[in-house]
Design a protein around this motif. Structure first.
Motif, PDB file in Angstrom:
ATOM      1  N   TYR A  11      47.474 -42.276  -4.955  1.00  0.00           N
ATOM      2  CA  TYR A  11      48.556 -42.596  -4.026  1.00  0.00           C
ATOM      3  C   TYR A  11      48.970 -44.061  -4.185  1.00  0.00           C
ATOM      4  O   TYR A  11      50.148 -44.366  -4.363  1.00  0.00           O
ATOM      5  CB  TYR A  11      48.115 -42.326  -2.573  1.00  0.00           C
ATOM      6  N   TYR A  12      48.024 -44.970  -4.122  1.00  0.00           N
ATOM      7  CA  TYR A  12      48.337 -46.404  -4.171  1.00  0.00           C
ATOM      8  C   TYR A  12      48.869 -46.820  -5.538  1.00  0.00           C
ATOM      9  O   TYR A  12      49.743 -47.669  -5.634  1.00  0.00           O
ATOM     10  CB  TYR A  12      47.109 -47.236  -3.789  1.00  0.00           C
ATOM     11  N   ASN A  32      50.644 -45.007  -7.532  1.00  0.00           N
ATOM     12  CA  ASN A  32      51.943 -44.392  -7.805  1.00  0.00           C
ATOM     13  C   ASN A  32      53.049 -44.838  -6.848  1.00  0.00           C
ATOM     14  O   ASN A  32      54.138 -44.274  -6.871  1.00  0.00           O
ATOM     15  CB  ASN A  32      51.812 -42.864  -7.782  1.00  0.00           C
ATOM     16  N   LEU A  33      52.789 -45.823  -6.025  1.00  0.00           N
ATOM     17  CA  LEU A  33      53.827 -46.342  -5.137  1.00  0.00           C
ATOM     18  C   LEU A  33      54.883 -47.092  -5.946  1.00  0.00           C
ATOM     19  O   LEU A  33      54.612 -47.566  -7.059  1.00  0.00           O
ATOM     20  CB  LEU A  33      53.207 -47.293  -4.107  1.00  0.00           C
ATOM     21  N   LYS A  34      56.076 -47.248  -5.393  1.00  0.00           N
ATOM     22  CA  LYS A  34      57.134 -48.009  -6.066  1.00  0.00           C
ATOM     23  C   LYS A  34      56.649 -49.428  -6.366  1.00  0.00           C
ATOM     24  O   LYS A  34      56.903 -49.975  -7.432  1.00  0.00           O
ATOM     25  CB  LYS A  34      58.384 -48.041  -5.194  1.00  0.00           C
ATOM     26  N   PHE A  35      55.963 -50.030  -5.387  1.00  0.00           N
ATOM     27  CA  PHE A  35      55.328 -51.332  -5.564  1.00  0.00           C
ATOM     28  C   PHE A  35      53.830 -51.129  -5.360  1.00  0.00           C
ATOM     29  O   PHE A  35      53.319 -51.285  -4.254  1.00  0.00           O
ATOM     30  CB  PHE A  35      55.883 -52.357  -4.567  1.00  0.00           C
ATOM     31  N   PRO A  36      53.116 -50.725  -6.414  1.00  0.00           N
ATOM     32  CA  PRO A  36      51.697 -50.354  -6.272  1.00  0.00           C
ATOM     33  C   PRO A  36      50.800 -51.535  -5.890  1.00  0.00           C
ATOM     34  O   PRO A  36      51.103 -52.687  -6.184  1.00  0.00           O
ATOM     35  CB  PRO A  36      51.325 -49.830  -7.652  1.00  0.00           C
TER      36      PRO A  36
END
Length: 194
Positions: free
Chosen positions: A31-32, A34-38
């Motif tokens: 999850y973390y 793959n964030l836009k701003f990981p």
């Protein structure tokens, strides 16, 4: 809503766990990453209350509803003289029993933070007052005592969270300050102005 609560509670726990996640089936690292701003998970103790906002599934709305019931400061003990009835129900007391704890603490005038407030000195005093209020006997008494014995209670506090709000009628702006103060070290350990 229950799935959302499980995701968030697992995320809060998992955020601070050192090493690989110990929660079976919980894949927070993906999850973390793959964030836009990981950003990486902490894998250590929370340093500020606001850090909880970084946990998977946390929103401003959820954070605002949760923040009065959690803390990252102090030990694992729960102060029986300040704990909310909501936290007591999460720990196993019935809603009715938990609300009676608050009523007893308010004293005769029924108001919080007045001279007649009642303070529990220890776990046995808490058990005694609840047994007296509900006239618990036999099986109910054994069950209630077992629940209370599992809770790590304290009867005093050394860390306090203070909230102050200010505003002017003639202006739309309001100011809010949240401060956490450690009386052991006589220092402010958290300060947030909004």
């Amino acid at each position: 809503a229950e799935d959302e609560a499980e995701t968030i509670s697992a995320g809060i726990y998992d955020w601070r766990e050192l090493g690989e996640s110990e929660i079976s089936g919980f894949h927070s690292d993906n999850y973390y990453e793959n964030l836009k701003f990981p950003y990486p998970q902490k894998k250590g103790k929370y340093e500020t209350l606001d850090e909880i906002k970084l946990v998977e599934g946390m929103t401003e709305r959820i954070y605002a509803g949760l923040i009065d019931y959690v803390t990252i400061y102090g030990g694992e003990e729960i102060n029986m003289n300040t704990v909310s009835w909501q936290v007591l129900t999460a720990l196993g007391l019935s809603e009715e029993q938990a609300k009676v704890v608050e009523v007893i603490r308010r004293g005769v005038d029924g108001l919080e933070r007045t001279l007649d407030d009642f303070f529990f000195q220890d776990r046995n005093m808490l058990i005694g007052k609840i047994v007296e209020a509900f006239d618990l006997k036999d099986e109910d008494l054994v069950e209630f005592t077992a629940v209370v014995e599992k809770i790590s209670f304290s009867s005093d506090a050394t860390i306090f969270r203070l909230k102050s709000h200010a505003g002017l009628v003639s202006r739309k702006e309001n100011t809010s300050i949240t401060c956490v103060f450690d009386t052991n070290d006589d220092k402010i350990i958290y300060w947030r102005e909004r």
